[in-house]
Enzyme design. Structure first.
Site, PDB file in Angstrom:
ATOM      1  N   TYR A 163     -10.255  -0.793  -0.253  1.00 25.49           N
ATOM      2  CA  TYR A 163      -8.977  -0.334  -0.832  1.00 25.49           C
ATOM      3  C   TYR A 163      -9.029   1.175  -1.067  1.00 25.49           C
ATOM      4  O   TYR A 163      -8.125   1.915  -0.684  1.00 25.49           O
ATOM      5  CB  TYR A 163      -8.726  -1.079  -2.145  1.00 25.49           C
ATOM      6  CG  TYR A 163      -7.409  -0.747  -2.827  1.00 25.49           C
ATOM      7  CD1 TYR A 163      -6.229  -1.420  -2.491  1.00 25.49           C
ATOM      8  CD2 TYR A 163      -7.352   0.228  -3.823  1.00 25.49           C
ATOM      9  CE1 TYR A 163      -5.033  -1.127  -3.134  1.00 25.49           C
ATOM     10  CE2 TYR A 163      -6.157   0.523  -4.467  1.00 25.49           C
ATOM     11  CZ  TYR A 163      -5.002  -0.159  -4.129  1.00 25.49           C
ATOM     12  OH  TYR A 163      -3.816   0.124  -4.764  1.00 25.49           O
TER      13      TYR A 163
ATOM     14  N   HIS B  38       0.830  -1.219   0.000  1.00 29.26           N
ATOM     15  CA  HIS B  38       0.000   0.000   0.000  1.00 29.26           C
ATOM     16  C   HIS B  38       0.858   1.259   0.000  1.00 29.26           C
ATOM     17  O   HIS B  38       0.375   2.344   0.288  1.00 29.26           O
ATOM     18  CB  HIS B  38      -1.010   0.004   1.161  1.00 29.26           C
ATOM     19  CG  HIS B  38      -2.126  -0.996   0.970  1.00 29.26           C
ATOM     20  ND1 HIS B  38      -3.382  -0.644   0.564  1.00 29.26           N
ATOM     21  CD2 HIS B  38      -2.139  -2.353   1.100  1.00 29.26           C
ATOM     22  CE1 HIS B  38      -4.129  -1.740   0.459  1.00 29.26           C
ATOM     23  NE2 HIS B  38      -3.396  -2.790   0.781  1.00 29.26           N
TER      24      HIS B  38
ATOM     25  N   GLY C 126      -4.436 -12.275  -5.755  1.00 28.45           N
ATOM     26  CA  GLY C 126      -3.465 -11.250  -5.339  1.00 28.45           C
ATOM     27  C   GLY C 126      -2.105 -11.444  -5.983  1.00 28.45           C
ATOM     28  O   GLY C 126      -1.118 -10.886  -5.525  1.00 28.45           O
TER      29      GLY C 126
ATOM     30  N   GLY D 121      -7.417 -13.791  -9.214  1.00 29.56           N
ATOM     31  CA  GLY D 121      -8.132 -13.242  -8.055  1.00 29.56           C
ATOM     32  C   GLY D 121      -7.472 -13.539  -6.729  1.00 29.56           C
ATOM     33  O   GLY D 121      -8.079 -13.351  -5.680  1.00 29.56           O
TER      34      GLY D 121
ATOM     35  N   ASP E 172       2.073  -3.385  -9.525  1.00 27.66           N
ATOM     36  CA  ASP E 172       1.855  -4.675 -10.193  1.00 27.66           C
ATOM     37  C   ASP E 172       2.305  -4.621 -11.647  1.00 27.66           C
ATOM     38  O   ASP E 172       2.959  -5.530 -12.158  1.00 27.66           O
ATOM     39  CB  ASP E 172       0.373  -5.058 -10.141  1.00 27.66           C
ATOM     40  CG  ASP E 172      -0.174  -5.018  -8.727  1.00 27.66           C
ATOM     41  OD1 ASP E 172       0.634  -5.046  -7.787  1.00 27.66           O
ATOM     42  OD2 ASP E 172      -1.400  -4.947  -8.570  1.00 27.66           O
TER      43      ASP E 172
HETATM   44  C1  GLA Z   1      -2.880  -4.065  -5.154  1.00 25.28           C
HETATM   45  C2  GLA Z   1      -2.705  -2.874  -6.080  1.00 25.28           C
HETATM   46  C3  GLA Z   1      -1.296  -2.326  -6.001  1.00 25.28           C
HETATM   47  C4  GLA Z   1      -0.894  -2.066  -4.560  1.00 25.28           C
HETATM   48  C5  GLA Z   1      -1.190  -3.281  -3.691  1.00 25.28           C
HETATM   49  C6  GLA Z   1      -0.934  -3.025  -2.230  1.00 25.28           C
HETATM   50  O1  GLA Z   1      -2.083  -5.121  -5.584  1.00 25.28           O
HETATM   51  O2  GLA Z   1      -2.958  -3.250  -7.409  1.00 25.28           O
HETATM   52  O3  GLA Z   1      -1.189  -1.162  -6.777  1.00 25.28           O
HETATM   53  O4  GLA Z   1      -1.511  -0.913  -4.061  1.00 25.28           O
HETATM   54  O5  GLA Z   1      -2.532  -3.691  -3.830  1.00 25.28           O
HETATM   55  O6  GLA Z   1       0.416  -2.864  -2.002  1.00 25.28           O
END
Ligand code: GLA
Length: 393
Positions: A219, A35, A122, A120, A170
């Protein structure tokens, strides 16, 4: 048969001829720095050896026609007339939309896609899809490949077309990582350094089998709380607040917002410390940073769920584990553990047993290697035969 051969064979079956290009883009696991990306801070993800593959060939009619083996479905859309819809092809349309907004002239193509990034959970299967399709659009339309630019295109596709307000981590991981390395990224300047992973340690991803989509308001709520804190400190982003400044003025903040800000400020420092620990091969130190990161995500940012806490605890009970934490957006999905390389099997068995017992759920465990970012794997030459090309991002 590997995934590259599979997309290639399916292409021949479906379209009757060979693809002219095959590209792949990987998912990612974040080692630390959670985050922090939307706070202009630091992150340390690595691309994993699971990716989305697309085999494609140009079309002259400006249409994109793609078959997804995973979804057993296909979609066709016109580059001239992009229309919002539902499902996996929105990510491809989003990439086309942003490239067009930026003034690029795109050619149509037909292709087949297939992947082994769990969806989905993460591990950024959507960033992988965005970057794989960006590679195909770039290759077919003759666009220059710049990893940081294409990562931004992927992020904007997600923000402006799909409607998910994610940061840049990401897409940068999927675009720019290097094999055997983690990516130390400054999310403000996009300056990056490839940091070698220490030897004798395995990166183990543990999927809790619980899910919560990013579209969820939680989020966005964390984002706006962080922005609120930045406004309080009179800075552009929490990245600009030092620990001393925070300590001096924190009593003026609402209690919840204070804890959100504390997570970001301490987490940025943990990323810097983790890079140092990796450089000096200090696995115990690195593991402790992961542990502290989890506590901060659990208590200050409050983005874990019971399953994530249980699986992290199960991992940390093992003597072979240097440290573990939830990874990604949170509220479900995966955790990551650093494990002594020789003891992976015992670690996996024990964590499965302990987690099943505490949660009643069945975890998925993936031992991951740090892989390279999105690349074109095959390109046909004029003779119609394949040559393997190694394009590093
Ligand atoms: C998700 C979002 C990223 C980042 C993470 C938390 O994966 O896509 O941009 O904010 O959460 O680190």
């Amino acid at each position: 048969m590997d995934l590259s051969e599979q997309v290639s064979e399916s292409f021949v079956e479906l379209f009757g001829g060979k693809p002219s290009v095959i590209a792949r883009a990987p998912g990612r696991v974040n080692l630390i720095g959670e985050h922090t990306d939307y706070n202009d801070g630091f992150v340390l993800p690595m691309a994993i050896d699971r990716a989305i593959w697309i085999a494609a060939r140009p079309r002259a009619d400006g249409l994109v026609h793609v078959h997804s083996i995973d979804f057993d479905s296909h979609d066709t859309f016109s580059l001239e007339d992009l229309k919002r819809g539902h499902g996996w092809s929105e990510y491809l349309k989003g990439v086309a939309y942003v490239l067009k907004l930026d003034g690029h002239r795109l050619s149509g193509w037909e292709g087949v896609m297939l992947g082994d990034v769990p969806r989905g959970s993460g591990l950024s299967s959507s960033a992988a899809l965005e970057l794989a399709s960006a590679r195909i659009f770039a290759s077919i339309s003759g666009l220059e490949w710049n990893a940081a630019y294409m990562a931004r295109v992927g992020q904007r596709a997600e923000n402006e077309w799909v409607g998910v307000n994610c940061g840049i981590m990401d897409q940068m991981a999927s675009a720019a990582c290097r094999q055997g390395h983690a990516l130390f990224l400054d999310c403000r300047s996009l300056e990056m350094e490839h940091v070698p992973l220490p030897g004798h340690v395995a990166v183990v991803v543990m999927d809790t089998s619980t899910r919560r989509g990013l579209v969820d308001s939680a989020y966005n709520e964390r984002r706006s709380q962080c922005e609120q804190a930045a406004r309080f400190f009179g800075v552009k982003a929490l990245r600009d607040v030092s620990w001393a400044e925070f300590e001096k003025r924190k009593s003026g903040l609402d209690e919840v917002v204070m804890r959100r800000a504390r997570h970001i400020i301490t987490e940025n420092q943990r990323v810097l410390d983790a890079v140092q620990a990796m450089r000096s091969n200090d696995l115990a130190g690195l593991g402790n940073l992961l542990k502290a990161g989890h506590v901060s995500l659990r208590d200050d940012l409050e983005v874990t769920n019971e399953a994530l806490n249980q699986i992290v605890e199960a991992a940390q009970m093992q003597s072979s584990c240097y440290g573990a934490r939830m990874t990604g957006g949170g509220f479900g999905g995966c955790a990551v553990a650093l494990v002594a390389a020789g003891q992976i099997q015992t670690f996996t068995d024990e964590v499965q047993k302990a987690y099943r017992q505490s949660s009643g759920l069945e975890p998925q465990i993936y031992v991951c290697k740090a892989d390279a970012g999105a690349n074109v794997v095959y390109n046909s030459d004029n003779m119609g035969s394949y040559r393997r090309i190694t394009v590093q991002p």
